[in-house]
Design an enzyme around this catalytic site. Structure first.
Site, PDB file in Angstrom:
ATOM      1  N   CYS A 363       0.862  -1.185   0.000  1.00  0.00           N
ATOM      2  CA  CYS A 363       0.000   0.000   0.000  1.00  0.00           C
ATOM      3  C   CYS A 363       0.894   1.229   0.000  1.00  0.00           C
ATOM      4  O   CYS A 363       1.956   1.234   0.612  1.00  0.00           O
ATOM      5  CB  CYS A 363      -0.902   0.023   1.223  1.00  0.00           C
ATOM      6  SG  CYS A 363      -2.075  -1.340   1.313  1.00  0.00           S
ATOM      7  N   THR A 366      -0.081   9.149   0.159  1.00  0.00           N
ATOM      8  CA  THR A 366       0.266  10.482   0.635  1.00  0.00           C
ATOM      9  C   THR A 366      -0.998  11.093   1.217  1.00  0.00           C
ATOM     10  O   THR A 366      -2.036  11.110   0.551  1.00  0.00           O
ATOM     11  CB  THR A 366       0.793  11.370  -0.509  1.00  0.00           C
ATOM     12  OG1 THR A 366       1.918  10.740  -1.120  1.00  0.00           O
ATOM     13  CG2 THR A 366       1.213  12.734   0.026  1.00  0.00           C
ATOM     14  N   GLN A 371      -0.852  16.309  -0.549  1.00  0.00           N
ATOM     15  CA  GLN A 371      -0.811  15.904  -1.951  1.00  0.00           C
ATOM     16  C   GLN A 371      -0.558  17.102  -2.857  1.00  0.00           C
ATOM     17  O   GLN A 371      -0.678  18.251  -2.442  1.00  0.00           O
ATOM     18  CB  GLN A 371      -2.118  15.197  -2.337  1.00  0.00           C
ATOM     19  CG  GLN A 371      -2.276  13.833  -1.687  1.00  0.00           C
ATOM     20  CD  GLN A 371      -3.563  13.132  -2.079  1.00  0.00           C
ATOM     21  OE1 GLN A 371      -4.360  13.658  -2.853  1.00  0.00           O
ATOM     22  NE2 GLN A 371      -3.784  11.938  -1.529  1.00  0.00           N
ATOM     23  N   ARG A 372      -0.182  16.782  -4.106  1.00  0.00           N
ATOM     24  CA  ARG A 372       0.122  17.791  -5.127  1.00  0.00           C
ATOM     25  C   ARG A 372       1.329  18.635  -4.740  1.00  0.00           C
ATOM     26  O   ARG A 372       1.437  19.795  -5.120  1.00  0.00           O
ATOM     27  CB  ARG A 372      -1.094  18.683  -5.413  1.00  0.00           C
ATOM     28  CG  ARG A 372      -2.342  17.918  -5.811  1.00  0.00           C
ATOM     29  CD  ARG A 372      -3.471  18.859  -6.178  1.00  0.00           C
ATOM     30  NE  ARG A 372      -3.161  19.600  -7.394  1.00  0.00           N
ATOM     31  CZ  ARG A 372      -3.353  19.150  -8.626  1.00  0.00           C
ATOM     32  NH1 ARG A 372      -3.870  17.946  -8.819  1.00  0.00           N
ATOM     33  NH2 ARG A 372      -3.038  19.888  -9.671  1.00  0.00           N
ATOM     34  N   GLU A 397       2.167  -3.702  -5.752  1.00  0.00           N
ATOM     35  CA  GLU A 397       1.133  -4.733  -5.766  1.00  0.00           C
ATOM     36  C   GLU A 397      -0.052  -4.279  -6.594  1.00  0.00           C
ATOM     37  O   GLU A 397      -0.494  -3.135  -6.505  1.00  0.00           O
ATOM     38  CB  GLU A 397       0.707  -5.031  -4.324  1.00  0.00           C
ATOM     39  CG  GLU A 397      -0.242  -6.191  -4.184  1.00  0.00           C
ATOM     40  CD  GLU A 397      -0.473  -6.557  -2.731  1.00  0.00           C
ATOM     41  OE1 GLU A 397      -1.618  -6.452  -2.277  1.00  0.00           O
ATOM     42  OE2 GLU A 397       0.497  -6.913  -2.053  1.00  0.00           O
TER      43      GLU A 397
END
Length: 504
Positions: A363, A366, A371-372, A397
């Protein structure tokens, strides 16, 4: 105002109710059942309201106000009686992470409503095996009967949800579909058979409208049970269901300690906890530090409570990914940024201690408030640096989440093109894989998506197009955080048979 008489949907030739119902303006709140599509008032950030078509997935009585919820002001208008029932809606042509509970007052009853399409249950087979039309399964199209049938179907679908599945098997996608995507046919030399050029804009639009790439359309996912999370100074909205205790399900805000990740129903309890909590960084070994960015290695077996809390948090933003109790088989690598208050969690990825398929990431996430900012690429880059130290080829995965697939595609493209640009001699596919630790399948998948595979003199070669080079130069011009391999202090952990025997 809608009349109080119940509406009667139109009937098709076979006697079953058609997808559309009576003319607009003849609906009541009783007609709104799970499965119907209706317009809903959606408040926008600019203060206006937009009517969006949405599908009703579930309904419930409005939960009583929490003891920790703030009291409404004295001059607040009285509550609308239609809001005594709440409806969980999925906005058509929008990502499912925007699903939410809405009160009955937000439903638009004076516009056309669509009923769920009837199942083909009225066909019977004769002795020859041919299907012949029979008596319709629904004799009466009254909304009350449709409501009972839809409610029964929703309850049956909900009962099929499994909570005890392991991490990757909790993904509703079929593995066979992902395997078909990973297999690349290089025998076709016809240029017309090449795949279309990868477009990030088209990919983002596809994600916005179709939802998570790991979502199976035949599976009804769980209804989102949390609204907002307060993590340090950031307040974020939950995207998906997470198995937090049921007593926290209807809170307006769930408060989390950003260091130990314990959760509390009120800010007062969190504040009291912070006076006693002595943790200011993830409870593991710091294996990387460059500037204010650090990475910590945490054993899921040794720090079971902390890792379970991390999985509970990540499940709010990963659709059908990991469950909170199954942490023993994994190592967790957490990225933090340091300031005067401590090491703040940015994101993490988990890795199986023993992966039969050779995955280097199980897994990866963020946190939405970070994010970004390029941190997702740093997490991916760090996972491949660990694979280089191990001397292995790595791949995430499958299946990947929507945002995860976008990030990986961008990383694979950048690393492959950078290596080809800086290489003055011919380079083989094996050499690319050994230098980047990217598997052959991921390399070929990326090159095919960019139309970089050409058939030349009886063999396939990788060719850099002008469009790929132009995009590469734009990417390299950006200033961003990257991993410095010289700052990594890590040796691959070795586990005995007893340490790999997982238990609770």
């Amino acid at each position: 105002m809608a009349p109080s008489t119940p509406s009667t949907p139109h009937r098709s030739d076979s006697g079953s109710p058609a997808p559309t119902a009576a003319p607009p303006g003849s609906y009541t709140i009783e007609d709104v059942v799970p499965g119907v599509k209706i317009f809903v008032d959606k408040p926008l950030p600019n203060g206006t309201t937009e009517q969006r078509k949405a599908e009703i997935l579930s309904s419930r009585a409005k939960p009583p106000p929490s003891a920790f919820a703030p009291k409404p002001p004295a001059d607040a208008p009285p509550p609308d009686p239609r809001d005594d029932t709440e409806y969980y809606v999925h906005y058509v042509e929008f990502n499912k992470r925007l699903d939410e509970w809405v009160g009955g007052s937000r439903l638009v009853l004076d516009r056309e409503m669509e009923w769920p399409k009837p199942k083909d249950e009225g066909k019977k087979k004769d002795k020859s095996g041919k299907a012949t039309p029979g008596k319709a399964a629904v004799d009466s199209p009254r909304p009350s009967l449709l409501k009972k049938a839809a409610t029964k179907a929703a309850m049956a679908a909900t009962s099929k949800d499994s909570v005890g599945k392991r991490k990757a098997k909790a993904d509703p996608d079929e593995e066979d579909e992902e395997d078909e995507e990973d297999e690349i046919d290089l025998t076709a030399s016809n240029p017309q058979a090449a795949p279309p050029v990868f477009s990030k804009k088209q990919e983002i639009e596809k994600l916005r409208t179709s939802g998570s790439m790991t979502q199976s359309h035949s599976e009804i996912s769980r209804v989102k049970n949390l609204d907002k999370l307060q993590i340090g100074k950031h307040q974020v909205e939950a995207w998906y269901f997470s198995p937090y205790p049921i007593e926290y399900a209807h809170l307006p805000v769930l408060y989390l300690c950003e260091f130990c990740l314990l959760y509390y129903p009120s800010f007062t309890q969190l504040k009291r906890h912070r006076t006693k909590c002595t943790l200011y960084h993830p409870p593991g070994n710091e294996i990387y530090r460059s500037g204010n960015v650090s990475f910590w290695e945490i054993d899921g077996r040794r720090q079971r409570t902390w890792c379970r809390n991390l999985c509970l948090l990540s499940k709010c933003f990963l659709d059908h990914k990991t469950l909170y109790y199954d942490v023993d088989p994994f190592m967790y690598y957490c990225m933090t940024v340091k300031d005067e208050y401590g090491y703040h969690l940015i994101g993490y990825f988990s890795k199986e201690k023993e992966s039969a398929e050779g995955y280097n990431v199980a897994c990866i996430l963020t946190l939405p408030q970070h994010q970004r900012k390029g941190y997702g690429r740093v997490l991916i880059e760090f996972s491949y640096e660990l694979s280089k130290v191990e001397g292995k080829l790595g791949s995430p995965e499958k299946p990947l989440s929507d945002l995860g697939l976008l990030s990986y595609r961008a990383y694979w493209q950048e690393e492959i093109v950078k290596l080809l640009v800086n290489s003055h001699d011919e380079i083989t596919l094996d050499e690319i894989a050994q230098k980047t630790s990217i598997t052959h399948g991921d390399i070929m998948h990326t090159c095919q998506a960019l139309q970089m595979i050409k058939y030349y003199k009886g063999s396939h070669i990788i060719h850099l197009t002008d469009a790929v080079l132009e995009q590469h130069h734009k990417t390299q011009a950006k200033q961003r955080t990257s991993i410095d391999p010289s700052q990594l202090r890590w040796k691959p952990p070795v586990f005995s048979r007893a340490q790999l025997a997982f238990g609770f």
